[in-house]
Motif scaffolding. Structure first.
Motif, PDB file in Angstrom:
ATOM      1  N   UNK A  20       0.828  -1.205   0.000  1.00 50.83           N
ATOM      2  CA  UNK A  20       0.000   0.000   0.000  1.00 50.83           C
ATOM      3  C   UNK A  20       0.864   1.256   0.000  1.00 50.83           C
ATOM      4  N   UNK A  21       1.907   1.256   0.826  1.00 53.58           N
ATOM      5  CA  UNK A  21       2.810   2.414   0.868  1.00 53.58           C
ATOM      6  C   UNK A  21       3.437   2.646  -0.502  1.00 53.58           C
ATOM      7  N   UNK A  22       3.859   1.571  -1.142  1.00 52.02           N
ATOM      8  CA  UNK A  22       4.467   1.664  -2.470  1.00 52.02           C
ATOM      9  C   UNK A  22       3.475   2.219  -3.475  1.00 52.02           C
ATOM     10  N   UNK A  26       4.464   6.388  -1.467  1.00 43.40           N
ATOM     11  CA  UNK A  26       5.131   6.737  -0.226  1.00 43.40           C
ATOM     12  C   UNK A  26       6.503   6.082  -0.151  1.00 43.40           C
ATOM     13  N   UNK A  27       7.213   6.386   0.922  1.00 38.55           N
ATOM     14  CA  UNK A  27       8.544   5.818   1.151  1.00 38.55           C
ATOM     15  C   UNK A  27       8.613   5.219   2.551  1.00 38.55           C
ATOM     16  N   UNK A  28       8.933   3.941   2.634  1.00 42.10           N
ATOM     17  CA  UNK A  28       9.162   3.320   3.928  1.00 42.10           C
ATOM     18  C   UNK A  28      10.618   3.563   4.307  1.00 42.10           C
ATOM     19  N   UNK A  29      10.836   4.329   5.374  1.00 43.86           N
ATOM     20  CA  UNK A  29      12.206   4.697   5.735  1.00 43.86           C
ATOM     21  C   UNK A  29      12.757   3.849   6.873  1.00 43.86           C
ATOM     22  N   UNK A  30      11.880   3.229   7.675  1.00 50.01           N
ATOM     23  CA  UNK A  30      12.350   2.440   8.811  1.00 50.01           C
ATOM     24  C   UNK A  30      11.301   1.422   9.198  1.00 50.01           C
ATOM     25  N   UNK A  31      11.770   0.268   9.673  1.00 47.89           N
ATOM     26  CA  UNK A  31      10.864  -0.799  10.104  1.00 47.89           C
ATOM     27  C   UNK A  31      11.470  -1.515  11.303  1.00 47.89           C
ATOM     28  N   UNK A  32      10.577  -2.097  12.108  1.00 43.27           N
ATOM     29  CA  UNK A  32      10.997  -2.809  13.318  1.00 43.27           C
ATOM     30  C   UNK A  32      10.234  -4.104  13.461  1.00 43.27           C
TER      31      UNK A  32
END
Length: 313
Positions: A20-22, A26-32
């Motif tokens: 969805x972000x893609x 959008x840009x995913x900058x960080x994940x945990x």
């Protein structure tokens, strides 16, 4: 370009959020995630920073914020019992939050989250994807167009087979998942209140780790429901190899909504970015309902019984 961070990157639902972000550019900058099985990120955001320790993730988000490059949205895909804490973290970090269902396990947690929204000036959204499904939107139009005193007869059946692992995982722990009605049913209850109006009656007939059933009355409908994660509950006519059975009938007519699920998260994200989205007030009725299903005494003789329960008896 909106910047996103994601909590719970190794979970089942996380790739739908990445996609969805893609798809909303959008840009995913960080994940945990404490688990490091996050290879799905390679298909969407291979350059995103990834952390297996929350403290390091927290520090990274803080550094981004103080440098003027803070994230716009914090996406929460962690286990159900952590949604409240992780949503609070996102709001405190200066981001709007997009949280998977269920938003919280208990309705009183919603009050605290609303206070946090007011304190931070940020907004908490939750994924209520069935409200955006074309078949459900068409059903709501049909119900709204019917005579105001018309009461509809509804049967809801959802069986999604799970193996032995389910009961060992957090999903099989009611304190962490909220139990079967919360874990696999909350978006159906939200859909029912969205389409048929305010809840007026709730009788629980069956409540076991693998399945639950009951009777609900809404302003415009009488609903018999059955939920299960036991493959033995699949109807005998289910095709070989099919592990899921989903059915909603309204006055005996099947509402066909088996398709159209693949892009609902993208639609949800786009709706939020366009100024829409579903917040705490919209989700409150379904959270109150699943909390009641979890805690109230069984009343097997009250209200109409689902046909699957009758067959079991």
């Amino acid at each position: 370009m909106n910047k996103f961070a994601l909590i719970g990157a190794a979970g089942y639902i996380a790739p739908r959020h990445m996609r969805a972000i893609k798809e909303v550019q959008g840009e995913l900058v960080a994940a945990f995630d404490p688990a490091d099985s996050v290879g799905a990120m390679d298909s969407y955001f291979p350059d995103a920073s990834f952390f297996t320790e929350f403290e390091r993730f927290d520090r990274h988000i803080d550094v981004l914020s103080r440098s003027g490059n803070g994230v716009d949205y914090m996406c929460v895909c962690s286990p159900n019992y952590l949604h409240d804490a992780h949503s609070r973290f996102g709001l405190r970090s200066g981001a709007d939050v997009i949280c998977e269902k269920p938003l919280v396990l208990n309705p009183w947690n919603l009050d605290g989250l609303q206070e946090m929204e007011q304190h931070t000036g940020r907004t908490l959204y939750t994924i209520l994807q069935l409200r955006l499904h074309p078949a459900i939107m068409a059903l709501k139009q049909r119900i709204d167009a019917a005579p105001i005193d018309k009461i509809f007869e509804v049967d809801l059946t959802y069986i999604t087979s799970r193996g032995a692992w389910y009961y060992v995982s957090w999903k099989g722990n009611e304190a962490k998942s909220g139990g079967i009605a919360t874990n696999i049913g909350v978006h159906f209850y939200d859909m029912l209140s969205f389409v048929f109006g305010e809840l007026q009656c709730n009788n629980v007939h069956v409540r076991e780790p693998s399945h639950a059933a009951g009777y609900l009355e809404f302003k415009r409908a009488r609903v018999r429901w059955f939920l299960s994660v036991d493959r033995n509950d699949l109807p005998t006519q289910t095709p070989d190899g099919q592990t899921t059975y989903r059915s909603i009938t309204v006055d005996g007519d099947e509402v066909e909504f088996s398709g159209g699920f693949t892009d609902l998260h993208t639609r949800s994200y786009q709706d939020i970015l366009n100024g829409g989205g579903f917040g705490i007030d919209q989700v409150r009725p379904s959270i109150e309902l699943v909390s009641s299903i979890r805690s109230k005494a069984l009343e097997p003789q009250k209200g109409d019984m689902h046909s699957f329960v009758i067959e079991r008896n």
